[in-house]
Design a protein around this motif. Structure first.
Motif, PDB file in Angstrom:
ATOM      1  N   GLU A 480       0.785  -1.234   0.000  1.00 10.75           N
ATOM      2  CA  GLU A 480       0.000   0.000   0.000  1.00 10.75           C
ATOM      3  C   GLU A 480       0.817   1.284   0.000  1.00 10.75           C
ATOM      4  N   LEU A 481       2.066   1.224   0.454  1.00 13.00           N
ATOM      5  CA  LEU A 481       2.824   2.460   0.661  1.00 13.00           C
ATOM      6  C   LEU A 481       4.064   2.592  -0.212  1.00 13.00           C
ATOM      7  N   VAL A 482       4.473   1.521  -0.857  1.00 16.20           N
ATOM      8  CA  VAL A 482       5.771   1.521  -1.546  1.00 16.20           C
ATOM      9  C   VAL A 482       5.587   1.215  -3.027  1.00 16.20           C
ATOM     10  N   LYS A 483       6.322   1.957  -3.868  1.00 16.66           N
ATOM     11  CA  LYS A 483       6.388   1.660  -5.294  1.00 16.66           C
ATOM     12  C   LYS A 483       7.702   0.945  -5.569  1.00 16.66           C
ATOM     13  N   TRP A 484       7.647  -0.114  -6.386  1.00 14.01           N
ATOM     14  CA  TRP A 484       8.813  -0.985  -6.581  1.00 14.01           C
ATOM     15  C   TRP A 484       9.339  -0.877  -8.004  1.00 14.01           C
ATOM     16  N   THR A 485      10.653  -0.707  -8.138  1.00 15.79           N
ATOM     17  CA  THR A 485      11.317  -0.665  -9.440  1.00 15.79           C
ATOM     18  C   THR A 485      12.510  -1.622  -9.412  1.00 15.79           C
ATOM     19  N   PRO A 486      12.446  -2.754 -10.141  1.00 11.95           N
ATOM     20  CA  PRO A 486      11.306  -3.255 -10.903  1.00 11.95           C
ATOM     21  C   PRO A 486      10.249  -3.862  -9.979  1.00 11.95           C
ATOM     22  N   GLN A 487       9.076  -4.131 -10.521  1.00 12.66           N
ATOM     23  CA  GLN A 487       7.953  -4.605  -9.721  1.00 12.66           C
ATOM     24  C   GLN A 487       8.229  -5.960  -9.075  1.00 12.66           C
ATOM     25  N   LYS A 488       9.096  -6.773  -9.703  1.00 17.13           N
ATOM     26  CA  LYS A 488       9.383  -8.099  -9.146  1.00 17.13           C
ATOM     27  C   LYS A 488      10.026  -8.006  -7.767  1.00 17.13           C
ATOM     28  N   GLY A 489      10.615  -6.846  -7.435  1.00 17.08           N
ATOM     29  CA  GLY A 489      11.179  -6.662  -6.101  1.00 17.08           C
ATOM     30  C   GLY A 489      10.109  -6.772  -5.030  1.00 17.08           C
ATOM     31  N   ARG A 490       8.913  -6.300  -5.344  1.00 18.91           N
ATOM     32  CA  ARG A 490       7.794  -6.416  -4.394  1.00 18.91           C
ATOM     33  C   ARG A 490       7.519  -7.873  -4.074  1.00 18.91           C
ATOM     34  N   ASN A 491       7.437  -8.701  -5.097  1.00 20.37           N
ATOM     35  CA  ASN A 491       7.105 -10.110  -4.897  1.00 20.37           C
ATOM     36  C   ASN A 491       8.160 -10.815  -4.056  1.00 20.37           C
ATOM     37  N   ARG A 492       9.411 -10.458  -4.320  1.00 17.37           N
ATOM     38  CA  ARG A 492      10.500 -11.124  -3.602  1.00 17.37           C
ATOM     39  C   ARG A 492      10.455 -10.794  -2.119  1.00 17.37           C
ATOM     40  N   LEU A 493      10.350  -9.504  -1.796  1.00 19.65           N
ATOM     41  CA  LEU A 493      10.351  -9.112  -0.386  1.00 19.65           C
ATOM     42  C   LEU A 493       9.070  -9.567   0.311  1.00 19.65           C
ATOM     43  N   TYR A 494       7.954  -9.502  -0.388  1.00 18.75           N
ATOM     44  CA  TYR A 494       6.679  -9.905   0.216  1.00 18.75           C
ATOM     45  C   TYR A 494       6.731 -11.370   0.651  1.00 18.75           C
ATOM     46  N   SER A 495       7.247 -12.237  -0.236  1.00 22.86           N
ATOM     47  CA  SER A 495       7.305 -13.661   0.108  1.00 22.86           C
ATOM     48  C   SER A 495       8.265 -13.913   1.260  1.00 22.86           C
ATOM     49  N   MET A 496       9.353 -13.123   1.321  1.00 27.47           N
ATOM     50  CA  MET A 496      10.299 -13.274   2.434  1.00 27.47           C
ATOM     51  C   MET A 496       9.651 -12.884   3.759  1.00 27.47           C
ATOM     52  N   ILE A 497       8.968 -11.746   3.773  1.00 24.22           N
ATOM     53  CA  ILE A 497       8.325 -11.285   5.004  1.00 24.22           C
ATOM     54  C   ILE A 497       7.201 -12.227   5.406  1.00 24.22           C
ATOM     55  N   GLU A 498       6.493 -12.718   4.423  1.00 17.11           N
ATOM     56  CA  GLU A 498       5.341 -13.581   4.679  1.00 17.11           C
ATOM     57  C   GLU A 498       5.737 -14.850   5.420  1.00 17.11           C
ATOM     58  N   GLN A 614      19.689  -7.004  -1.315  1.00 17.22           N
ATOM     59  CA  GLN A 614      19.206  -6.283  -0.137  1.00 17.22           C
ATOM     60  C   GLN A 614      17.720  -6.513   0.140  1.00 17.22           C
ATOM     61  N   HIS A 615      17.057  -7.298  -0.682  1.00 19.39           N
ATOM     62  CA  HIS A 615      15.699  -7.713  -0.309  1.00 19.39           C
ATOM     63  C   HIS A 615      15.752  -8.550   0.970  1.00 19.39           C
ATOM     64  N   ARG A 616      16.841  -9.247   1.172  1.00 18.46           N
ATOM     65  CA  ARG A 616      16.995  -9.977   2.435  1.00 18.46           C
ATOM     66  C   ARG A 616      17.944  -9.258   3.378  1.00 18.46           C
ATOM     67  N   GLY A 617      18.437  -8.085   2.929  1.00 17.00           N
ATOM     68  CA  GLY A 617      19.356  -7.305   3.736  1.00 17.00           C
ATOM     69  C   GLY A 617      18.730  -6.010   4.199  1.00 17.00           C
ATOM     70  N   TRP A 618      19.199  -4.893   3.624  1.00 16.30           N
ATOM     71  CA  TRP A 618      18.839  -3.565   4.142  1.00 16.30           C
ATOM     72  C   TRP A 618      17.368  -3.215   3.941  1.00 16.30           C
ATOM     73  N   PHE A 619      16.812  -3.514   2.751  1.00 16.90           N
ATOM     74  CA  PHE A 619      15.379  -3.266   2.558  1.00 16.90           C
ATOM     75  C   PHE A 619      14.575  -4.000   3.623  1.00 16.90           C
ATOM     76  N   HIS A 620      14.999  -5.225   3.878  1.00 19.44           N
ATOM     77  CA  HIS A 620      14.298  -6.135   4.787  1.00 19.44           C
ATOM     78  C   HIS A 620      14.401  -5.656   6.233  1.00 19.44           C
ATOM     79  N   SER A 621      15.634  -5.402   6.677  1.00 20.33           N
ATOM     80  CA  SER A 621      15.819  -5.014   8.082  1.00 20.33           C
ATOM     81  C   SER A 621      15.252  -3.625   8.351  1.00 20.33           C
TER      82      SER A 621
END
Length: 971
Positions: A480-498, A614-621
Motif C-alpha cells: 500500500e505504501l511503496v512503489k517498486w522498481t522493478p515490480q518483481k522486487g515487491r514479490n520477492r520481499l513480500y514472500s520473504m516477510i510472509e 538487499q531484499h533480504r538485507g537492508w530493505f528487509h531489516s
C-alpha cells in the motif's frame, strides 16, 4: 552541402565555419580531477541547498561497509544513486543525499583479530574498550579511503558530514530504537536453532549467508523398533541424513501419514553389505528400492513382506542406535519419540526423518507447538562447533576445523555407528550448503539462547491502522505504501516477510551496539519481570551513549550507573551481546532521516536504492525495524539493481581473474565512461562489463562528444539579438522544437521512473539520428554560407535551445563532460551546469500535424539519399551536391508536401526535380517506402567556389565563381 573550406582562400574567410577550443579528445582521466576541485571550491552541493521554495526529495543511502577498496558493484550502485539525486535536483526538487557507512560488525572485528593472531596476541586478553577503539580506528580509516574513491566517480552529496553508524549520536539512537522493542513487548529471549558460524563463534542472519556447493557425508541409520506386532518387533526404521554429527542429538524420528510404507526383509545378503539375511526394515514404498541399492542389495536379495499403514506406526517405539553402547553412560538409552509430522515426504531419503530439534528449525517448531521442547532440546555443540567435553565417545570432536574445513566429528560418529551395527549404508553427496559470506566457512544450525524480535506478537497495545504485528505492518506497507522498481522486487520481499521467522537480534561479538537491557537473576525468560522495562534507566543509557558512545556500556560500574538507586545491581544481569548490524543499518531512518536537518520531516525517504541482495538485507531489516518502531516502511520507493558480471556473463571472482576494478576503468577511460556504461545498462537485471563493452561505451561517448562540439562551434558568436521566435521559424526548426518537446517529456518521465537506460537511449538516438545525421547535415549549408537570413538565425536559435537542453538532460549522467561543455560557452568562477535546472519546454512546441508531415518528408529523403549513395559507390559522383535527381511521386498530396519545402536542401543536392509522372523501370526504389522513385541526373552548371553547389547561374554575378545566394551574402 557547404564545405569546411572553400577553393578560393579569400572566400574561405567569408564562411561562418564552426569555431571552438573544445577538444575532440576528451582526456578525461587527467581532466576530471580539475572539475572535482572546482566543484569543491565553489561549493556546488551547498549552494544547491540554498535554493528556496523547492519540494524536498531525499534518497537515503544504504550504507556500504567500511572495509576495503571499492568494487564494480559499489561503482554501479553509487552512480545510479547519483543519477537519481542529480536528475531530481535539475527537475526542480531540493534533492538531498547524505552518504553513509556501516561501521560495526564482524568483518572489522575479524580484521583486528587477524592482526592480533599475526602478533601472537589473544583478543580475549585485551580490554574490550581498547579492542573496540581499534575497530573504530580501522573503520574510520576505510571511511576516508572510500569517500575519496566515491568522490572520484563524480558522486555528489554531503561528503563533509556523512553519517556513520559508529558516531555517538547514531549509537545512542540505535540503542533507543532497540529499547522501543524492549518496551513494546516484541523483544524476548528464546532458545532455538539459529544459523551459527563455528569459525566466527556467532549467530548469523540470513543476509549474512551465501550458498556454495559442499560435499557432505550421508548416512542411512537404523533405529530398532520395540513394541508393535510380532513381525515388526526387531525390525528397524531407517533414516537418512547429510549431517551425521547431529545423530548424538537425536531425540525423535517422524514419519508421513499421507503415503505408503512397507515392511521389507533381506533374503540374501552379500558379504560387503551391512545388512544380514533376515533383517527387516520399514521404508516408504516409493524409496525402498533406492535405499536397498545404497545398502548394496540388488533386486531379488530382498522382498516386500506387507504394507505397514500409518496407524500401525503410531504406537511403535524406537531406540537410538547408540542405546546401551558400552561407555555411553546411558546418554541415549531413553526411547525416541515417534510420530507423524507434516514436513515428511517420500521424495528423497527413506520416508522417515531423524529429529534433532536443537539443530533443525522444522523439528524445533514441531516440538515447540507440542509443548515438548524441554524433553527434546540438547546442548551438545559448543560455540566453536565442538562437542561438549563430557559427551560420551565424541567429547572434544569438532564439526569443522579452525579454518572451516571438515572436522573430526562426522567421522567419529560414523565410525561409532558402524561399530555398534547402527549403519545400513553411507556415502557422500554434493549439494548447495549455507556458508558465512565473511569467513566463507560452512555454518551449522545450533540451539543457543538468543534475543529475538517477534514478528507476530502485538506491538504495544496493537492499535495501529497498518496492523497489529510487525509482519502485518510490513506486508501492508509493501502493498500500500511503496512503489517498486522493478515490480518483481515487491514479490520477492513480500514472500520473504510472509514466511520469515522471528528476527534474531543478538550476536556474540564485541564491536557493535550492545543490547542495552538487564535481566532479573533467578528468573526464566518466560517469567514476569525477567526483563527490566524502565524509561528512566533507558534514558540514562541513551544520554551516556550520546556523549561517550556505546563504549559506556563496557566501563567499570556501568551496571550500577545505569540502574541507579532504584534497583539493586546485584539482582540484575547486564546483557553483553551486541546487536545484529542489520539492526544498525535498519535504524538509519531514525538518526539520518528523522534527526538531521537535511533529513525529512516525517523520517521517510523518497527512495531506497540497492542491489537485489538487499531484499533480504537492508530493505528487509529497515522494513522490520521501522514497522516495529514507527508502524510503517521508512521508504516510498524501492529501486533495485542486479549484479555485475564479466563480459561473458560470468560471476566475477578473484580466483578466475575476471574482476574489473573501478579505479582501473577511471585511469584508462575516465569516470564519465564508467558512468555512461551504467546509463547504457538495464540495471534492473544483471549487467555485463568487460574490455569490449567499455570500448563500445567509449565509442558512443565520442559520437555524442562530436555532436556537442559541433553545437559549440556553431554557436561561437551567437547573440540574443539573433534569436528568432518559435512561431517565426521555418518548418524544419519548428519540427526540431516539436521533437524537443516530445523528448523533454520522455526524459523527465524517465528520470522520475529511474529509467536511465531509457533516458540515455532516447537522447543518444535523437543526437545521432535526428541531429547529426539529419538536421545538422541539412542546416550546415545555411549556417556556413548564408548571411543574415531567417534560416541561419533560426538554426542558431534552435542550436542554442538544443544546447541548454542536451547539457542539462545529460548532466546527471555525464557529470564531467557536460560541465566542460557548459563552461566552454559560459565560463566564470561560479558557473556550473550543476547549478541550473532543466529548462521548461513550452507546450505549444508540440505540433503533431507538422511531425507527421516531416515524417513523410524524411521517408522520401531516405529514397533519394539511398539512390545517390549507389552513384557514389560506383564513383559516378563524389558528393551529393553533384546531383539533380528526378523524384517521381505517385501521390499528388505527397508531391504538394515535398514542394512546400526546399527539398533540394533537405536532400543536400544542388537541385531536384519533383514530378507525378510514372517512374521508368530503371528508377531506384525502396520496398519499405511506397510511391517514391528516383532517377539520377547530374547537376547542370558550374561549381560555386564558396558553397560548392553546382548551379547554372554560377559566374554571372559580381563576385567571380559564385552563385547568386553567395554573391548576396558577400554583398
Amino acid at each position: 552541402m557547404c564545405a569546411d573550406t572553400a577553393d578560393t582562400p579569400e572566400y574561405k574567410q567569408t564562411l561562418n565555419l564552426p569555431k571552438t577550443d573544445f577538444p575532440m579528445r576528451a582526456g578525461l582521466p587527467k581532466r576530471e580531477p580539475h572539475w572535482l576541485e572546482r566543484w569543491a571550491k565553489i561549493g556546488v552541493y551547498d549552494r544547491l541547498r540554498e535554493k528556496t521554495g523547492r519540494t524536498p526529495f531525499t534518497l537515503h543511502d544504504g550504507p556500504p561497509y567500511a572495509n576495503g577498496h571499492l568494487h564494480i558493484g559499489h561503482a554501479l550502485n553509487k552512480t545510479i544513486k547519483d543519477m537519481i539525486v542529480r536528475s531530481h535536483q535539475m527537475m526542480g526538487f531540493d534533492s538531498r543525499y547524505v552518504p553513509g557507512w556501516d561501521c560495526h560488525g564482524l568483518p572489522i572485528e575479524w580484521k583486528i583479530e587477524e592482526q592480533y593472531r599475526k602478533k601472537g596476541k589473544n583478543k580475549d586478553a585485551v580490554d574490550v574498550v581498547e579492542f573496540r577503539q581499534e575497530c573504530r580506528a580501522f573503520a574510520d580509516q576505510w571511511v576516508d579511503i572510500q569517500r575519496e574513491e566515491f568522490k572520484r566517480l563524480g558522486i555528489t552529496g554531503n561528503w563533509a558530514d556523512p553519517y556513520l553508524t559508529m558516531d555517538f549520536h547514531a549509537e545512542a539512537v540505535i540503542a533507543a530504537e532497540f529499547q522501543k522493542f524492549l518496551m513494546n513487548g516484541t523483544l524476548y529471549q528464546g532458545s532455538k536453532p539459529v544459523m551459527w558460524s563455528p569459525v566466527e563463534k556467532t549467530a548469523l542472519a540470513e543476509a549474512e549467508v551465501e550458498y556454495h556447493d559442499k560435499e557432505s557425508f550421508t548416512v542411512w541409520v537404523k533405529f530398532a523398533v520395540t513394541g508393535g506386532s510380532e513381525d515388526l518387533a526387531g525390525a528397524h526404521v531407517v533414516i537418512w541424513t547429510t549431517t551425521p554429527w547431529t545423530m548424538p542429538s537425536n531425540k525423535a524420528v517422524v514419519y508421513g501419514d499421507s503415503f505408503d510404507y512397507g515392511l521389507y526383509e533381506v533374503t540374501d545378503a552379500p558379504e560387503e553389505c551391512w545388512a544380514a539375511k533376515g533383517d527387516r526394515f520399514i521404508l516408504a514404498d516409493k524409496l525402498a528400492a533406492d535405499v536397498m541399492s545404497r545398502a548394496r542389495l540388488a533386486e531379488g536379495q530382498y522382498s516386500r513382506v506387507r504394507t505397514v499403514p500409518a496407524d500401525e506406526l503410531a504406537p511403535l517405539q524406537l531406540s537410538h542406535p547408540l542405546a546401551g553402547a558400552t561407555g555411553s553412560n546411558g546418554e541415549w538409552d531413553a526411547p525416541r519419540d515417534f510420530r507423524a509430522a507434516p514436513f515428511v515426504t517420500d521424495e528423497e531419503g527413506t520416508g522417515f526423518v531423524h529429529c534433532a530439534p536443537s539443530h533443525g528449525m522444522e523439528e524445533f517448531e514441531l516440538y515447540r507447538d507440542l509443548g515438548m521442547l524441554e524433553q527434546v532440546i540438547t546442548y551438545n555443540v559448543m560455540d566453536d562447533g565442538g562437542f561438549r567435553a563430557d559427551l560420551p565417545f565424541f567429547g572434544g570432536k569438532y564439526i569443522l576445523n579452525r579454518k572451516g574445513g571438515e572436522g573430526d566429528a562426522n567421522k567419529a560418529v560414523i565410525d561409532k555407528l558402524v561399530e555398534v551395527g547402527g549403519l545400513l549404508a553411507r556415502g557422500k553427496i554434493k549439494h548447495s550448503y549455507p556458508h558465512s559470506w565473511r569467513s566463507k566457512a560452512p555454518i551449522i544450525y545450533r540451539n543457543t539462547p538468543q534475543w529475538f524480535a517477534s514478528v507476530d506478537r502485538a506491538v504495544g497495545d496493537g492499535q495501529d491502522e497498518m496492523g497489529t504485528t510487525i509482519r502485518e505492518r510490513a506486508l501492508r506497507s509493501i502493498d500500500e505504501l511503496v512503489k517498486w522498481t522493478p515490480q518483481k522486487g515487491r514479490n520477492r520481499l513480500y514472500s520473504m516477510i510472509e514466511s520469515r521467522p522471528d528476527w534474531v537480534l543478538s550476536r556474540q561479538r564485541a564491536w557493535g551496539v550492545p543490547l542495552t537491557c538487564f535481566v532479573k537473576k533467578g528468573l526464566l525468560p518466560t517469567d514476569e519481570g525477567f526483563l527490566l522495562r524502565d524509561d528512566a534507566v533507558n534514558a540514562r543509557i541513551v544520554a551516556a551513549f550520546e556523549t561517550e558512545g556505546a563504549d559506556a556500556w563496557y566501563l567499570d560500574g556501568a551496571k550500577e550507573r545505569f540502574l541507579g538507586s532504584d534497583y539493586n545491581a546485584d539482582e540484575w544481569e547486564q546483557v553483553f551481546d551486541v546487536l545484529d548490524v542489520w539492526f544498525d543499518s535498519g535504524s538509519t531512518h531514525a538518526f539520518v532521516l528523522r534527526d538531521r536537518k537535511d533529513g525529512t520531516e516525517d523520517g521517510i525517504a523518497d527512495v531506497y536504492m540497492e542491489g537485489t541482495d538487499q531484499h533480504r538485507g537492508w530493505f528487509h531489516s529497515s522494513l522490520l525495524q521501522a514497522c516495529g518502531t514507527k508502524g510503517r516502511a521508512p521508504y516510498k520507493n524501492v529501486v533495485t539493481h542486479g549484479f555485475t558480471l564479466d563480459g561473458k556473463g560470468n560471476k566475477m571472482s578473484k580466483s578466475l581473474g575476471n574482476t574489473i576494478v573501478p579505479e582501473e576503468i577511471v585511469k584508462q577511460y575516465g569516470a564519465d565512461i564508467l558512468r555512461l556504461w551504467v546509463a547504457q545498462t538495464d540495471y534492473t537485471s544483471d549487467q555485463r562489463i568487460g574490455p569490449e563493452i567499455l570500448k563500445g561505451t567509449a565509442d558512443s561517448y565520442r559520437r555524442l562528444r562530436n555532436t556537442m562540439r559541433y553545437m559549440l562551434g556553431s554557436l561561437h558568436d551567437f547573440t540574443d539579438d539573433q534569436r528568432v521566435d518559435a512561431a517565426d521559424m521555418p518548418e524544419l526548426e519548428q519540427w526540431v522544437l516539436h521533437r524537443l518537446a516530445e523528448l523533454d517529456h520522455q526524459v523527465r518521465n524517465g528520470y522520475k521512473a529511474f529509467d536511465f537506460n531509457g533516458v540515455w537511449q532516447a537522447i543518444f538516438t535523437f543526437a545521432t539520428v535526428d541531429l547529426s545525421a539529419f538536421y545538422f547535415d541539412v542546416r550546415k549549408d545555411a549556417l556556413y554560407c548564408d548571411g543574415d537570413t531567417l534560416n541561419a538565425r533560426a538554426a542558431r536559435t534552435v542550436l542554442d535551445i538544443l544546447f541548454h537542453r542536451l547539457t542539462t538532460w545529460l548532466a546527471p549522467i555525464l557529470v564531467f563532460t557536460m560541465e566542460e561543455v557548459w563552461l566552454e560557452r559560459f565560463p566564470g568562477e561560479d558557473s556550473s551546469v550543476h547549478l541550473v535546472d532543466i529548462p521548461d519546454t513550452p507546450a505549444d512546441w508540440l505540433n503533431e500535424p507538422l511531425s507527421a508531415k516531416w515524417a513523410q518528408i524524411r521517408q522520401a529523403r531516405r529514397v533519394v539519399t539511398a539512390a545517390l549513395e549507389l552513384q557514389r559507390i560506383d564513383k559516378v559522383i563524389g558528393a551529393s551536391l553533384e546531383a539533380n535527381p528526378v523524384v517521381h511521386v505517385r501521390d499528388p498530396e505527397v508531391l504538394t508536401l515535398l514542394k512546400s519545402v526546399n527539398f533540394a536542401d533537405i536532400c543536400i543536392t544542388s537541385d531536384i526535380s519533383l514530378t507525378t509522372d510514372p517512374a521508368p523501370a530503371e528508377a531506384f526504389r525502396m520496398p519499405e517506402v511506397d510511391g517514391i522513385s528516383v532517377v539520377f541526373e547530374k547537376a547542370e552548371g558550374d561549381k560555386c567556389q564558396r558553397c560548392w553547389k553546382i548551379l547554372p547561374d554560377v559566374g554571372s554575378h559580381s563576385h567571380a565563381g559564385l552563385c547568386g545566394r553567395c554573391d548576396t551574402a558577400l554583398s
